[in-house]
Design a protein around this motif. Structure first.
Motif, short mmCIF file in Angstrom:
data_model
loop_
_atom_site.label_atom_id
_atom_site.label_comp_id
_atom_site.label_asym_id
_atom_site.label_seq_id
_atom_site.Cartn_x
_atom_site.Cartn_y
_atom_site.Cartn_z
N VAL A 1 12.13 -8.31 9.26
CA VAL A 1 13.34 -7.48 8.81
C VAL A 1 13.90 -7.96 7.74
CG1 VAL A 1 15.58 -6.68 9.41
CG2 VAL A 1 13.86 -6.44 11.41
N LYS A 2 14.08 -9.21 7.65
CA LYS A 2 14.63 -9.90 6.21
C LYS A 2 13.81 -9.38 5.11
CE LYS A 2 16.78 -13.78 6.78
NZ LYS A 2 17.25 -15.21 7.09
N LYS A 3 12.43 -9.74 5.29
CA LYS A 3 11.51 -9.58 4.17
C LYS A 3 11.39 -8.11 3.80
CE LYS A 3 8.61 -13.74 5.00
NZ LYS A 3 7.25 -14.17 5.27
N THR A 4 11.45 -7.23 5.06
CA THR A 4 11.10 -5.84 4.53
C THR A 4 12.49 -5.23 4.00
OG1 THR A 4 10.00 -5.70 6.46
CG2 THR A 4 10.93 -3.54 5.85
N LEU A 5 13.70 -5.78 4.23
CA LEU A 5 14.81 -5.30 3.40
C LEU A 5 14.65 -5.72 2.20
CD1 LEU A 5 17.73 -6.31 6.03
CD2 LEU A 5 17.04 -3.85 5.17
N GLY A 6 14.49 -6.97 1.97
CA GLY A 6 14.44 -7.68 0.52
C GLY A 6 13.26 -7.00 -0.31
N PHE A 7 12.01 -6.39 0.19
CA PHE A 7 11.09 -5.81 -0.40
C PHE A 7 11.64 -4.28 -0.56
CE2 PHE A 7 7.42 -3.07 -0.58
CZ PHE A 7 6.52 -3.55 -1.21
N THR A 8 12.37 -3.75 0.33
CA THR A 8 12.62 -2.43 0.03
C THR A 8 13.73 -2.38 -1.11
OG1 THR A 8 12.35 -1.68 2.44
CG2 THR A 8 13.79 -0.48 1.20
N PHE A 9 14.61 -3.32 -1.08
CA PHE A 9 15.71 -3.46 -1.92
C PHE A 9 15.10 -3.52 -3.50
CE2 PHE A 9 18.96 -5.14 1.29
CZ PHE A 9 19.00 -3.66 1.87
N MET B 1 -4.17 4.23 -11.97
CA MET B 1 -4.21 2.62 -11.27
C MET B 1 -3.35 2.27 -10.21
SD MET B 1 -5.27 -0.46 -12.44
CE MET B 1 -5.28 -0.64 -14.01
N LEU B 2 -2.34 3.10 -10.15
CA LEU B 2 -1.38 3.10 -8.91
C LEU B 2 -2.08 3.56 -7.71
CD1 LEU B 2 2.14 3.72 -10.53
CD2 LEU B 2 1.34 1.41 -9.74
N LEU B 3 -2.50 4.80 -8.00
CA LEU B 3 -3.34 5.37 -6.84
C LEU B 3 -4.36 4.64 -6.23
CD1 LEU B 3 -3.33 7.89 -5.08
CD2 LEU B 3 -4.74 8.98 -6.84
N LEU B 4 -5.24 4.27 -7.13
CA LEU B 4 -6.56 3.26 -6.73
C LEU B 4 -6.22 1.97 -6.28
CD1 LEU B 4 -9.02 4.36 -9.53
CD2 LEU B 4 -8.86 5.41 -7.18
N GLY B 5 -5.14 1.45 -6.83
CA GLY B 5 -4.76 0.16 -6.39
C GLY B 5 -4.29 0.42 -4.98
N GLY B 6 -3.42 1.61 -4.38
CA GLY B 6 -3.21 1.78 -3.07
C GLY B 6 -4.25 1.92 -2.37
N THR C 1 0.66 -1.29 -0.03
CA THR C 1 0.00 -0.07 0.04
C THR C 1 0.75 1.30 -0.04
OG1 THR C 1 -1.70 -1.12 1.21
CG2 THR C 1 -1.76 1.27 1.48
N LEU C 2 1.99 1.29 1.05
CA LEU C 2 2.67 2.33 0.87
C LEU C 2 3.34 2.81 -0.54
CD1 LEU C 2 4.32 4.60 2.82
CD2 LEU C 2 6.11 2.81 3.16
N VAL C 3 4.03 1.61 -1.19
CA VAL C 3 4.70 2.03 -2.54
C VAL C 3 3.52 2.34 -3.54
CG1 VAL C 3 5.76 0.67 -4.15
CG2 VAL C 3 6.45 0.15 -2.00
N LEU C 4 2.30 1.45 -3.66
CA LEU C 4 1.45 2.01 -4.65
C LEU C 4 0.84 3.45 -4.31
CD1 LEU C 4 -0.78 -1.15 -4.85
CD2 LEU C 4 0.84 -0.20 -6.30
N LEU C 5 0.57 3.86 -2.97
CA LEU C 5 0.20 5.25 -2.99
C LEU C 5 1.24 6.41 -3.28
CD1 LEU C 5 -1.74 4.87 0.37
CD2 LEU C 5 -2.73 5.36 -2.06
#
Length: 767
Positions: A615-623, A527-532, A494-498
């Motif tokens: 944390v591991k998943k968040t780092l991977g997602f962020t990268f 699409m990105l805005l409404l998807g978020g 959600t954060l990324v899409l918004l």
């Protein structure tokens, strides 16, 4: 989206992001009225302080280095002797005194000493603050040097890149010898850069004397390496880029040495000063050497004449210069990674500078075209930075003694090279450096993948024992972000899409943006805005509303927008828009119908969005998101988006590690928490023992009152202690707790105190 040519009309990154009207505010105008030097120093020092100072003393000192040097500093205060370092019950000759002097200064300021009891609550703040302030000074001074010689943008980039390099900000929070060594080394080189290359300076002599002063401090921090590195770098620079190696020049130098008439002609201006002698006069070499020895010489001379020996029976000169310099370089001394090859610091360097490793190919490509005899001062600065990186890397890779953090002196030179590439990339655009960015993206993916899969890599950059048990639960347990539930994958999505949707929608639907964007581009933004909004609704409802249904409605809304665009008079590509609208309508209806018909509990998309993250998943997602944004920005040739992605990733990662993860890790590497519990709960006459330990923290936090039961006679002494009347306390490693129970006997009760606060040590009572 603006073309690359249009973008390059923007002069600064801030203008590209916020617009030129941003600088019309009164405070912005007052800021711009300040001198360039003051703005660069204030901006870089302020940013570095934001990273380094919060939570600096919130946790205890890390074993073994911080506590080892800290105890030597504490003994300086106790003995009122700041010349002859002392550890436990013998002289301490292995390190020079600057680190301990800085620690002692901080302890004196906060009143850390408390004979017979617990160290003062602000001990760690006092000890670490001088190191952090020196590190901030180094960032600001190097940024100033690059700004004055190259450009303001390059200077600011230097400070930002250096401060957000993981190894730099991690060692800034450590009261170890490497921090004052490298920071004073940086300050010395920054002074030399300004003294040598800044044509506008009115204080050239002062800058050069600053170089000698900081070189003296660097020698007091790390020994011969502190003066050897800057000296060799400048000698190599002079040999390659300053001194003309032709017969006429050599002849002029000889005449100046041997002929008084020639020297007279030089003084009266009839002959030019030979280059080498002119360079020596320019840098005030003779008086500068006196300044260096005035700073560093007295302590070394005093200790070299000292007749006592340390705990190994070595005099100072042998222990320090032979054992800890020559043997460390050639034979290896007390290393946990013997036999490392030249690839050792390539790997650790990649981790140490992440995410800036992505720009490394571009930096090398830029300096590969340099001319050694260039007339541009900026090129000379780049050559010095190249020599800085090359010689430091060669020397440290050649050393028989290796620790991960030994790559630290290389980082400032790398930061300068990266900043020069950033400056060039902004000026020349993405297209001019596409190949370098492709190679950089490959490095970013490889290094980022390793870090995300094993965050212990960051901790190993600055610790002593790489085999020590890592608190895996810190990176594998779900992140407790909300009071009612952990952080979900849907929250990140959600954060990324918004963020994308809002950013692109402002650009696409603004009055200026509509004229240059197509309906398809506006549909993507929508699409990105409404998807978020759809995913936000799903996660906000605590997974009680179908995510497929909400996403289907969002897709239908975009289809409706495209249909409306296709019916507008004069619409271009009407058939394509209608076809795309029809396809999206079918997809949206399918998602919506399926989502509304099935129970929310069976929604596979909702299950994926409600998956807890660690944390591991968040780092991977962020990268992954940052890498994807960088690729999109490069394809769109959007400089502001590309720069903003890296700036945001580097700053965000640095803030998270400094303000959060470092604090969580520290509880497992310090004994302070255990000693706080001991002093709070002990009764009169209850001693504390360190059972089979030699981690230095037990000495420091007990103020050298702990009884040390080492391996040779630990069990017998432990049994004798347990036979005393009353309660006893002991510190022991978790994996030796059963050995301690056996040693005291089955008739004694061994009770751990808050067993889980430290995964290495445990405090126990013996009754």
């Amino acid at each position: 989206m603006e073309s690359e040519v249009e973008q390059q009309r923007e002069q600064t990154f801030v203008e590209a992001i916020l617009g030129k009207d941003f600088f019309q505010a009164k405070w912005a105008k007052r800021w711009l009225e300040l001198s360039l030097s003051l703005r660069v120093v204030t901006a870089t020092a302020g940013f570095a302080a934001l990273l380094f100072l919060p939570y600096l003393g919130a946790v205890g000192l890390w074993d073994p280095w911080e506590t080892h040097y800290g105890e030597v500093a504490r003994m300086m205060i106790v003995r009122q002797d700041y010349v002859y370092p002392f550890w436990e019950n013998s002289w301490f000759f292995s390190k020079p005194p600057l680190t301990m002097w800085m620690q002692a200064l901080g302890m004196n300021v906060v009143g850390a000493a408390n004979p017979g009891g617990m160290l003062g609550r602000y001990t760690e703040w006092g000890m670490r603050m001088p190191f952090a302030l020196l590190s901030i000074t180094a960032v600001a001074l190097l940024s100033l040097a690059v700004a004055r010689v190259v450009s303001r943008r390059a200077g600011l980039a230097t400070g930002f890149v250096l401060a957000t390099m993981p190894l730099y900000f991690l060692l800034t929070r450590q009261t170890v010898t490497d921090t004052p060594f490298v920071t004073t080394f940086i300050c010395a080189m920054a002074c030399a850069l300004i003294g040598q290359l800044d044509a506008t300076t009115k204080h050239r002599a002062a800058w050069w004397y600053g170089f000698y002063f900081f070189a003296g401090l660097s020698a007091l921090a790390k020994g011969l390496l502190g003066v050897g590195l800057p000296a060799v770098i400048l000698v190599l620079y002079a040999a390659l880029s300053v001194i003309p190696w032709d017969s006429d020049s050599l002849d002029a130098h000889l005449k100046w040495l041997t002929q008084s008439r020639f020297r007279k002609d030089v003084r009266e201006g009839r002959q030019p000063m030979p280059v080498l002698w002119g360079q020596m006069f320019k840098m005030h070499l003779g008086t500068g050497i006196l300044v260096f020895f005035a700073v560093a010489g007295p302590w070394y001379l005093t200790l070299s004449l000292f007749g006592s020996v340390d705990d190994e029976g070595k005099l100072f000169w042998y222990r320090f210069f032979v054992h800890d310099h020559l043997n460390r370089l050639t034979a290896g001394v007390h290393t946990t990674t013997p036999g490392g090859t030249f690839i050792y610091f390539i790997e650790q360097g990649g981790f140490a500078i992440f995410p800036w490793v992505a720009l490394l190919p571009g930096a090398f490509a830029v300096v590969a075209r340099l001319k050694l005899r260039s007339e541009k001062a900026a090129d000379h600065l780049a050559i010095i930075a190249v020599l800085w990186v090359a010689f430091s890397f060669w020397l440290l890779s050649s050393s028989a003694t290796k620790f991960h953090h030994y790559v630290f002196p290389v980082l400032p030179g790398v930061a300068v090279l990266l900043a020069l590439f950033i400056d060039r990339l902004w000026e020349e655009g993405i297209s001019a450096h596409a190949v370098s960015l492709i190679f950089g993206f490959m490095l970013f993916v490889l290094v980022g993948k390793n870090i995300a899969e094993n965050p212990k890599i960051f901790t190993d950059l600055f610790v002593y024992n790489y085999d020590r048990t890592y608190p895996q639960d810190l990176v594998t347990k779900p992140i407790a972000f909300f009071t009612s539930r952990p952080l979900w994958t849907g929250d990140l999505v959600t954060l990324v899409l918004l963020a994308f949707g809002v950013y692109l929608s402002f650009d696409a639907f603004s009055a200026k943006g509509r004229a240059r964007t197509t309906p398809s581009a506006r549909a993507v933004a929508l699409m990105l805005l409404l998807g978020g909004v759809a995913t936000l609704g799903a996660v906000s409802a605590q997974a009680q509303v179908s995510a497929k249904a909400l996403v289907g409605v969002a897709v239908l809304a975009v289809a409706g927008y495209l249909a409306w665009e296709s019916m507008r008079p004069g619409a271009e590509g009407r058939a394509s828009l209608q076809t795309l609208a029809g396809v999206l309508a079918v997809v949206g209806i399918a998602f919506a119908v399926r989502g509304f018909r099935q129970p929310a509990a069976e929604d596979s998309l909702l299950k994926a969005l409600s998956e807890p993250v660690n944390v591991k998943k968040t780092l991977g997602f962020t990268f992954a998101v940052a890498g994807g944004m960088a690729v999109v920005a490069s394809l769109m040739r959007a400089r502001a988006m590309l720069f903003g992605t890296f700036w945001g990733l580097a700053a965000g990662m640095a803030l998270w590690f400094n303000w959060n993860h470092w604090v969580d890790l520290s509880h497992h590497w310090t004994q302070r928490d255990l000693f706080w519990r001991y002093y709070a709960q002990r009764q009169a006459g209850e001693p504390i023992v360190a059972y089979m330990m030699n981690w230095r923290g037990e000495t420091f936090y007990s103020q050298n009152t702990v009884e040390q039961y080492r391996v040779s006679d630990a069990n017998a002494r432990m049994r004798a202690l347990a036979q005393r009347p009353g309660r006893e306390w002991a510190l022991v490693e978790h994996n030796r707790l059963n050995l301690l129970r056996t040693a005291v006997g089955s008739d004694k009760v061994v009770t751990p105190v808050d067993r889980d606060i430290n995964n290495k040590f445990v405090l126990v009572t013996i009754d």
